[in-house]
Write a protein that holds these residues in place. Sequence first.
Motif, PDB file in Angstrom:
ATOM      1  N   ASN A  24      30.108  46.641  33.657  1.00  0.00           N
ATOM      2  CA  ASN A  24      31.291  47.477  33.777  1.00  0.00           C
ATOM      3  C   ASN A  24      32.533  46.709  33.340  1.00  0.00           C
ATOM      4  O   ASN A  24      32.741  45.568  33.743  1.00  0.00           O
ATOM      5  N   THR A  25      33.367  47.343  32.504  1.00  0.00           N
ATOM      6  CA  THR A  25      34.540  46.673  31.949  1.00  0.00           C
ATOM      7  C   THR A  25      35.527  46.243  33.026  1.00  0.00           C
ATOM      8  O   THR A  25      36.070  45.131  32.988  1.00  0.00           O
ATOM      9  N   SER A  26      35.786  47.101  33.990  1.00  0.00           N
ATOM     10  CA  SER A  26      36.732  46.770  35.049  1.00  0.00           C
ATOM     11  C   SER A  26      36.263  45.558  35.843  1.00  0.00           C
ATOM     12  O   SER A  26      37.050  44.654  36.147  1.00  0.00           O
ATOM     13  N   GLU A  27      34.966  45.527  36.185  1.00  0.00           N
ATOM     14  CA  GLU A  27      34.419  44.368  36.889  1.00  0.00           C
ATOM     15  C   GLU A  27      34.559  43.110  36.047  1.00  0.00           C
ATOM     16  O   GLU A  27      34.862  42.034  36.566  1.00  0.00           O
ATOM     17  N   TYR A  28      34.343  43.259  34.744  1.00  0.00           N
ATOM     18  CA  TYR A  28      34.423  42.126  33.828  1.00  0.00           C
ATOM     19  C   TYR A  28      35.849  41.595  33.734  1.00  0.00           C
ATOM     20  O   TYR A  28      36.098  40.390  33.833  1.00  0.00           O
ATOM     21  N   GLU A  29      36.794  42.498  33.567  1.00  0.00           N
ATOM     22  CA  GLU A  29      38.180  42.080  33.377  1.00  0.00           C
ATOM     23  C   GLU A  29      38.826  41.569  34.657  1.00  0.00           C
ATOM     24  O   GLU A  29      39.734  40.731  34.616  1.00  0.00           O
ATOM     25  N   ASN A  30      38.377  42.054  35.798  1.00  0.00           N
ATOM     26  CA  ASN A  30      38.993  41.677  37.075  1.00  0.00           C
ATOM     27  C   ASN A  30      38.154  40.698  37.883  1.00  0.00           C
ATOM     28  O   ASN A  30      38.473  40.409  39.041  1.00  0.00           O
ATOM     29  N   SER A  31      37.095  40.170  37.276  1.00  0.00           N
ATOM     30  CA  SER A  31      36.182  39.286  37.994  1.00  0.00           C
ATOM     31  C   SER A  31      36.865  37.986  38.403  1.00  0.00           C
ATOM     32  O   SER A  31      37.675  37.426  37.670  1.00  0.00           O
ATOM     33  N   THR A  32      36.514  37.524  39.585  1.00  0.00           N
ATOM     34  CA  THR A  32      36.977  36.209  40.064  1.00  0.00           C
ATOM     35  C   THR A  32      35.817  35.223  40.137  1.00  0.00           C
ATOM     36  O   THR A  32      35.976  34.139  40.678  1.00  0.00           O
ATOM     37  N   ASP A  33      34.662  35.629  39.607  1.00  0.00           N
ATOM     38  CA  ASP A  33      33.497  34.745  39.643  1.00  0.00           C
ATOM     39  C   ASP A  33      33.783  33.487  38.833  1.00  0.00           C
ATOM     40  O   ASP A  33      34.200  33.570  37.676  1.00  0.00           O
ATOM     41  N   PRO A  34      33.561  32.312  39.401  1.00  0.00           N
ATOM     42  CA  PRO A  34      33.875  31.075  38.679  1.00  0.00           C
ATOM     43  C   PRO A  34      32.875  30.718  37.595  1.00  0.00           C
ATOM     44  O   PRO A  34      33.145  29.865  36.755  1.00  0.00           O
ATOM     45  N   ILE A  35      31.710  31.380  37.599  1.00  0.00           N
ATOM     46  CA  ILE A  35      30.669  31.043  36.633  1.00  0.00           C
ATOM     47  C   ILE A  35      30.557  32.090  35.545  1.00  0.00           C
ATOM     48  O   ILE A  35      30.656  31.791  34.358  1.00  0.00           O
TER      49      ILE A  35
END
Length: 367
Positions: A215-226
């Motif tokens: 999902n684009t929103s998850e991708y753009e707003n992700s805080t995952d460090p990896i």
Amino acid sequence: MKRRYFISGMAMLSAAGLLPEIAIAGDSNPVKAATNPAEGTGNVSEFSKHLTPLGRALEMEGYYVWCNSPVEAEDGRIHLFFSRWVATKKMGGWINGSEIGHAVAESPESEFRFKEVILAPRGPGFWDATTCHNPLIKKVDGKYCLFFMGNSNGKTNTKRIGLATADSLDGPWKRPDQPLLEAGETGAWDDHCTTNPAFIKHPNGQYWLYYKSWNTSEYENSTDPIIRGNRKYGLAIADKLEGPYKKYAGNPVIDFSHKGGNKQFEDAFIWREKGKFKIIARDMGIFNHEDGLIMESRDGIKWAEPQIAYYDAAHYITQPAPPSYLKKYGRFERPQLLFQKGKATYLFTTSQGGKYMTASPFIFRIT
């Protein structure tokens, strides 16, 4: 501590003689004592216990070589379809400069010799303008099918799966003017892209295409460090090879997000064995980010819990310290199986490193 077993000296000599471009003991990436899977965990597959590491192949000076998909021709020779890009782009060249090449060997353990580039970015105005990547070669209904990913802007949001076909492994290849599968509507789990194709012709005659997306929103707003976003696999089904492919209503069919920790899944390869569907892929957090995963299913939709399919590079080989620009060093990606007489005989992967400190295929014999 993991127990060790040793590849016999005769096997090592045999491999050294058969694989002139593959690193054997004494080379830059020597095969070493492999490690037996830990017993009693329930997380280790039977598949992982039957892998003999052979080493690297098709190392190309000045290039990263990735995504290696093998197939046996009618004359017994092995054709390898792979992606590559110029080394000056470093690892990031896969997204904005990859092309798909063709190499041939007399056998899986012979030297693979580069033949030609068969798909290259076509430039502005085309859906595959800036990269051609993720090749998957299959023989379907008497023709050769090369599934691949292209993009039009050098970024992930235009990645789309396409299908090129030919009557011979030597071409000519009929190149698609449009993608085989588009991304979902805005807000859908798969609205970002379609990529990393895995394909199988179902026993019922349908054509099943598995694809990775997020999902684009998850991708753009992700805080995952990896890894940003959360990669999942969907399924699209067609009554004809060329489509149209209709997405399965229950997508995604492989989704690890409920496990927490942003666990993900990519690089799937699917086949059928003893009446079951099987998938091998790269782990993205189930056990770690270095191992491979294997799962099975009765219907190709509901999948059993993943097990370890293969381990990280350090489990099988000794390598020098990596240069700072190789961030994925030490793991095997893009697993693909070679079938001979209907049986899986070799596991082809890709891995950073090698004598040019770029990337190249790494091959295992399945015993």
